[in-house]
Motif scaffolding. Structure first.
Motif, PDB file in Angstrom:
ATOM      1  N   TYR A 141       8.886  42.742-110.116  1.00 27.57           N
ATOM      2  CA  TYR A 141       9.892  43.685-109.625  1.00 27.57           C
ATOM      3  C   TYR A 141      11.227  43.004-109.320  1.00 27.57           C
ATOM      4  O   TYR A 141      12.280  43.628-109.406  1.00 27.57           O
ATOM      5  N   ILE A 142      11.194  41.720-108.942  1.00 28.91           N
ATOM      6  CA  ILE A 142      12.442  41.050-108.584  1.00 28.91           C
ATOM      7  C   ILE A 142      13.376  40.974-109.791  1.00 28.91           C
ATOM      8  O   ILE A 142      14.562  41.320-109.702  1.00 28.91           O
ATOM      9  N   ASN A 143      12.860  40.515-110.921  1.00 26.09           N
ATOM     10  CA  ASN A 143      13.692  40.450-112.120  1.00 26.09           C
ATOM     11  C   ASN A 143      14.066  41.841-112.632  1.00 26.09           C
ATOM     12  O   ASN A 143      15.132  42.028-113.222  1.00 26.09           O
ATOM     13  N   ARG A 144      13.192  42.819-112.403  1.00 27.69           N
ATOM     14  CA  ARG A 144      13.534  44.187-112.808  1.00 27.69           C
ATOM     15  C   ARG A 144      14.709  44.712-111.994  1.00 27.69           C
ATOM     16  O   ARG A 144      15.621  45.354-112.530  1.00 27.69           O
ATOM     17  N   ILE A 145      14.695  44.427-110.698  1.00 34.45           N
ATOM     18  CA  ILE A 145      15.759  44.929-109.825  1.00 34.45           C
ATOM     19  C   ILE A 145      17.092  44.288-110.162  1.00 34.45           C
ATOM     20  O   ILE A 145      18.116  44.972-110.308  1.00 34.45           O
ATOM     21  N   ILE A 146      17.111  42.950-110.293  1.00 35.71           N
ATOM     22  CA  ILE A 146      18.382  42.292-110.600  1.00 35.71           C
ATOM     23  C   ILE A 146      18.797  42.562-112.040  1.00 35.71           C
ATOM     24  O   ILE A 146      19.983  42.450-112.385  1.00 35.71           O
TER      25      ILE A 146
END
Length: 314
Positions: A141-146
């Motif tokens: 989710y972290i890479n998806r958000i950024i």
């Protein structure tokens, strides 16, 4: 008559002292057997070479001399210092920011405090496994958000340039205990100081730096000391990450990509239980103890200085 009363008082005092000693005796026995004796034994072992199948052999300062030459000791110490002096200020800032927000009066404040504190009570191993999934470069989710703002996320736990920053990001999630302590410190600052500042026309920024920050400075420094000491015991997260990446087995004795997350306690653990060099591991433990004592002494001096120069000091 006075003499008899004095004798009775002495007998009463001796009886009270004996009763107190008997009540404390289980703790004293436990402290001697499980703390003091192992501590002194590890000090002796630090001057020996041994493993579980070999009797201790006296080698003098050889283990300590090896520590100064071992590049992995310096690497692990550098990684640990990074966590201590980079992660700690960030965590304190976030805890103080959350405490300031939660110190305001609004509806549902108790529920919001509970939400922010809940991550601190989640078992560390379970939380780390969740973060490993969140740091996944493809599905996390972290890479998806950024990625929503056009930033290509890195391979957090694979690229050595980002592994320690991933650990710092993990640490910011569990600042609930520090947040509550900062909140208590904020509520202990006298309201009359703010009222006087408002009469003098002080704005919010001026009140924060001239009243709030000096008022909670001793608490912040104390929390800084505790966080730095905890950073020198940073073990569980990296151990879980390395085991999850390697699938367990012999390869879990490493320190992540290019040893970028090889923390000092992890290297100590590997030295003792993976490489079976118990004497060298004991020397590493006492070397760590010395470093923590020196840093604690320095931080204690800073705390006294801050307390004397803070609000109400002369």
């Amino acid at each position: 008559m006075l003499k008899t009363t004095g004798v009775k008082m002495k007998k009463s005092e001796r009886r009270d002292n004996l009763n107190g000693f008997l009540f404390a005796l289980p703790w004293i026995i436990g402290f001697i057997c499980f703390s003091l004796i192992p501590l002194l034994t590890s000090l002796y072992y630090s001057f020996t070479s041994f493993n579980p199948v070999k009797a201790p052999e006296w080698v003098g300062l050889e283990n300590y001399q090896y520590l100064l030459k071992d590049p992995l000791v310096l690497k692990s110490l550098k990684n640990t210092l990074f966590m201590a002096f980079v992660s700690t200020p960030i965590n304190l800032f976030i805890a103080m920011l959350l405490a300031s927000l939660l110190n305001s009066k609004y509806k549902g404040r108790g529920f919001v405090r509970t939400i922010f504190f809940m991550p601190s009570i989640i078992p560390m191993i379970a939380a780390t496994m969740v973060w490993i999934w969140m740091f996944d470069p493809t599905y996390g989710y972290i890479n998806r958000i950024i990625g929503m703002v056009g930033i290509h996320g890195p391979a957090w736990l694979v690229n050595p340039a980002y592994t320690k920053w991933a650990l710092v990001l993990m640490g910011t999630w569990c600042t609930g205990t520090t947040m509550l302590i900062c909140l208590a410190a904020l509520q202990n600052v006298p309201r009359s100081y703010y009222e006087s500042a408002e009469i003098d026309g002080a704005n919010a920024v001026s009140k924060f730096f001239r009243i709030t920050l000096p008022g909670v400075a001793p608490v912040l420094v104390y929390q800084g000391i505790l966080n730095i000491i905890n950073s020198f015991q940073y073990f569980t997260q990296v151990y879980v990450i390395i085991n999850a990446s390697s699938g367990g087995g012999a390869s879990n004795a490493g320190g992540g990509p290019a040893n970028s997350i090889l923390m000092y306690p992890l290297y100590l653990f590997n030295t003792a239980f993976s490489y079976m060099k118990m004497g060298r591991a004991s020397a590493m433990a006492w070397f760590l103890f010395l470093i923590v004592c020196i840093l604690t002494y320095i931080m204690t001096k800073i705390t006294k200085k801050v307390s004397n120069n803070g609000m109400g000091g002369e």
